[in-house]
Design an enzyme around this catalytic site. Structure first.
Site, PDB file in Angstrom:
ATOM      1  N   LYS A  49       0.832  -1.208   0.000  1.00 14.99           N
ATOM      2  CA  LYS A  49       0.000   0.000   0.000  1.00 14.99           C
ATOM      3  C   LYS A  49       0.867   1.259   0.000  1.00 14.99           C
ATOM      4  O   LYS A  49       0.593   2.218  -0.724  1.00 14.99           O
ATOM      5  CB  LYS A  49      -0.916   0.001   1.224  1.00 14.99           C
ATOM      6  N   ASN A  50       1.916   1.250   0.809  1.00 15.12           N
ATOM      7  CA  ASN A  50       2.731   2.455   0.952  1.00 15.12           C
ATOM      8  C   ASN A  50       3.645   2.701  -0.244  1.00 15.12           C
ATOM      9  O   ASN A  50       4.282   3.755  -0.328  1.00 15.12           O
ATOM     10  CB  ASN A  50       3.559   2.386   2.239  1.00 15.12           C
ATOM     11  N   ARG A 104      -3.616   9.532   5.416  1.00 16.96           N
ATOM     12  CA  ARG A 104      -2.465  10.417   5.572  1.00 16.96           C
ATOM     13  C   ARG A 104      -1.789  10.729   4.245  1.00 16.96           C
ATOM     14  O   ARG A 104      -1.124  11.757   4.112  1.00 16.96           O
ATOM     15  CB  ARG A 104      -1.425   9.774   6.497  1.00 16.96           C
ATOM     16  N   CYS A 124      -4.546   7.627  10.595  1.00 15.91           N
ATOM     17  CA  CYS A 124      -4.383   7.094  11.946  1.00 15.91           C
ATOM     18  C   CYS A 124      -3.860   8.161  12.904  1.00 15.91           C
ATOM     19  O   CYS A 124      -2.975   8.944  12.563  1.00 15.91           O
ATOM     20  CB  CYS A 124      -3.399   5.924  11.932  1.00 15.91           C
ATOM     21  N   ARG A 126       2.567  13.953  11.997  1.00 17.08           N
ATOM     22  CA  ARG A 126       3.321  13.738  10.770  1.00 17.08           C
ATOM     23  C   ARG A 126       3.305  15.072  10.030  1.00 17.08           C
ATOM     24  O   ARG A 126       2.529  15.277   9.103  1.00 17.08           O
ATOM     25  CB  ARG A 126       2.684  12.634   9.920  1.00 17.08           C
ATOM     26  N   ILE A 131       3.456  18.364   7.862  1.00 16.43           N
ATOM     27  CA  ILE A 131       3.595  18.591   6.436  1.00 16.43           C
ATOM     28  C   ILE A 131       4.524  19.764   6.159  1.00 16.43           C
ATOM     29  O   ILE A 131       4.752  20.136   5.015  1.00 16.43           O
ATOM     30  CB  ILE A 131       2.194  18.818   5.816  1.00 16.43           C
ATOM     31  N   ASP A 132       5.084  20.361   7.233  1.00 18.01           N
ATOM     32  CA  ASP A 132       5.915  21.552   7.053  1.00 18.01           C
ATOM     33  C   ASP A 132       7.153  21.275   6.210  1.00 18.01           C
ATOM     34  O   ASP A 132       7.658  22.167   5.520  1.00 18.01           O
ATOM     35  CB  ASP A 132       6.316  22.140   8.408  1.00 18.01           C
ATOM     36  N   ASP A 134       6.204   0.551  11.784  1.00 17.74           N
ATOM     37  CA  ASP A 134       4.987  -0.139  11.380  1.00 17.74           C
ATOM     38  C   ASP A 134       4.968  -1.612  11.790  1.00 17.74           C
ATOM     39  O   ASP A 134       3.954  -2.294  11.613  1.00 17.74           O
ATOM     40  CB  ASP A 134       4.796  -0.036   9.867  1.00 17.74           C
ATOM     41  N   ARG A 180      -7.844  -0.637   5.778  1.00 17.87           N
ATOM     42  CA  ARG A 180      -7.077   0.412   5.103  1.00 17.87           C
ATOM     43  C   ARG A 180      -5.772  -0.135   4.527  1.00 17.87           C
ATOM     44  O   ARG A 180      -5.275   0.395   3.538  1.00 17.87           O
ATOM     45  CB  ARG A 180      -6.749   1.558   6.072  1.00 17.87           C
TER      46      ARG A 180
END
Length: 430
Positions: free
Chosen positions: A22-23, A96, A120, A125, A127-128, A312, A404
């Site tokens: 998925k990632n 995400r 989740c 996490r 985003i900057d 993970d 998911r």
């Protein structure tokens, strides 16, 4: 709301296949934005986040065909016209990875409007790092009403040093740099296999990338990318979850369609626990006597960026540590709120104490069935693993988290002897 019902006690025996990652699939789908041509992705997992990404791309005007069954998990994407370059909150609020469309959208269209990411609740996490990198490449970015809006005539190459290692940040800016004017040099990059997989796809599309999989990536921008066909990597986290399932149940399980090279830190810890592994080119046989007295040994875990132990896999490995004969420690260095599964494991009879970023696991006690709550994707997997060895029948609530990121998990586990079903099914039927 779906629930899993799991009856513990069965060793897992046979062969179980790993799906595509998925990632890896999510950024590769986002990369299709960078070209007007058709992109074909193979080995796409059938999970909810992929369906969310399909809806997201379709809402922007893309043609997306998700094929399973006879289509062998093949997806066709054609972003010929992006009539609405907006990642709407209603679509991305559960995922995400929404931030992954920011870079390719602004690189392709010169404008992007992206809702702040959801998903989740395991910790910040930020985003900057995405914003800082795009601004260094010449974008103007504003934030209002929960959206980021980015504009530019054309992105320009830049020298970008990530303040901290970020997987999605590396992926997002890597995609943006492919269509930027000039050279972009990235330092302190994420080295995860998912980044390497994305770079391989971008290269197949005509991008000029050097150094993917290392801490330094160099990109020579081009004016246009073309279509390509790319096969997604196997899911190393699903593979690791199945390896632990075989180990914790005292099974003899062949985990097939994986890449052992992506699992080095996990395999090392399993072997230190006393789990027997026969490692092949694309499969691993795991043999274990489970929690029988003294057969599983304690081990300490510290999560780190790749190639270190993956965050993970932390929750799933903690489930295994509850069955080891002795005391282990688990230190979480990536996300500050990733011990939400601890209270639920303790409800099942585990003995785990948390102090800051470290959990102390006193193993060896038999687990008991209980009604537990799934708080996030990997916590859900940990509770399934615990339920597979618990005495009696456990009920896991909120398993939509599982959907998911794991493809047909209950069906795969049933195929190797687990007694697991969704509420309303009958054991033995699919």
């Amino acid at each position: 709301m779906d629930k899993f019902v799991v009856r513990g006690g069965n060793p897992l025996l046979g062969t179980i296949k790993v799906s595509g990652a998925k990632n890896s699939a999510l950024p590769c789908m986002a990369a299709a934005i960078l070209t007007e041509d058709e992109v074909i992705l193979e080995n796409i997992p059938q999970v909810q986040d992929i369906e969310t990404e399909r809806k997201l791309l379709a809402s922007m005007g893309a043609e997306v065909e998700l094929g399973y069954g006879r289509a062998q998990h093949r997806t066709r994407i054609k972003c010929g016209v992006l009539s609405d370059p907006v990642a709407k909150y209603e679509i991305v609020k559960t995922m995400r990875a929404s931030s992954l469309v920011l870079g390719p959208l602004i690189a392709r269209t010169g404008i992007a409007r992206v809702a702040m990411p959801g998903g989740c609740a395991i910790g910040g996490r930020p985003i900057d790092l995405h914003i800082k990198g795009l601004e260094a490449m010449g974008a103007t970015i504003t934030q209002e009403h929960g959206y980021l809006e980015a504009r530019t005539d054309r992105l320009k190459g830049a020298h970008i040093v990530f303040d901290k290692i970020t997987v999605t940040g590396t992926e997002d800016l890597l995609m943006a740099a492919c269509l930027a004017d000039g050279e972009t040099l990235f330092e302190n990059c994420a080295r995860e296999p998912e980044v390497t997989d994305l770079a391989a796809m971008l290269t197949a599309m005509g991008a000029r990338i050097e150094g993917a999989g290392t801490g330094t990536i160099r990109v020579q921008g081009v004016t246009r990318l073309h279509g390509a066909r790319h096969k997604i990597n196997p899911d190393r986290i699903e593979a690791g979850t199945f390896l632990i399932a075989g180990a914790i149940t005292g099974g003899d399980l062949n985990v097939d369609c994986l890449n052992p090279q992506h699992l080095g830190s996990v395999l090392s810890k399993l072997e230190r626990c006393g789990v027997k592994l026969d490692i092949g080119k694309d499969h691993i046989r795991v043999r274990s006597e489970g929690s029988q007295s003294g057969h599983l040994k304690p081990v300490d875990i510290t999560t780190e960026e790749y190639p270190g132990f993956p965050t993970d896999m932390q929750a799933q490995f903690m489930a295994l540590l509850t069955q080891c004969d002795g005391t282990s420690s688990v230190t979480e260095n990536i996300f500050e709120n990733r011990f939400m599964h601890v209270s639920e494991l303790n409800r099942m009879g585990a003995n785990i104490a948390v102090n800051g970023r470290t959990a102390t696991v006193r193993g060896g006690a038999p687990l008991q069935s209980a009604a537990v709550m799934c708080s996030d994707l990997r916590a859900s997997a940990a509770l399934v693993l615990a339920a597979l060895v618990a005495d009696g029948e456990s009920i896991l609530d909120r398993v939509y988290h599982m959907d998911r990121g794991y493809e047909r998990l209950e069906e795969k586990l049933r195929g190797v002897g687990a007694q697991i079903r969704r509420m309303g099914e009958v054991f033995g039927k699919r």
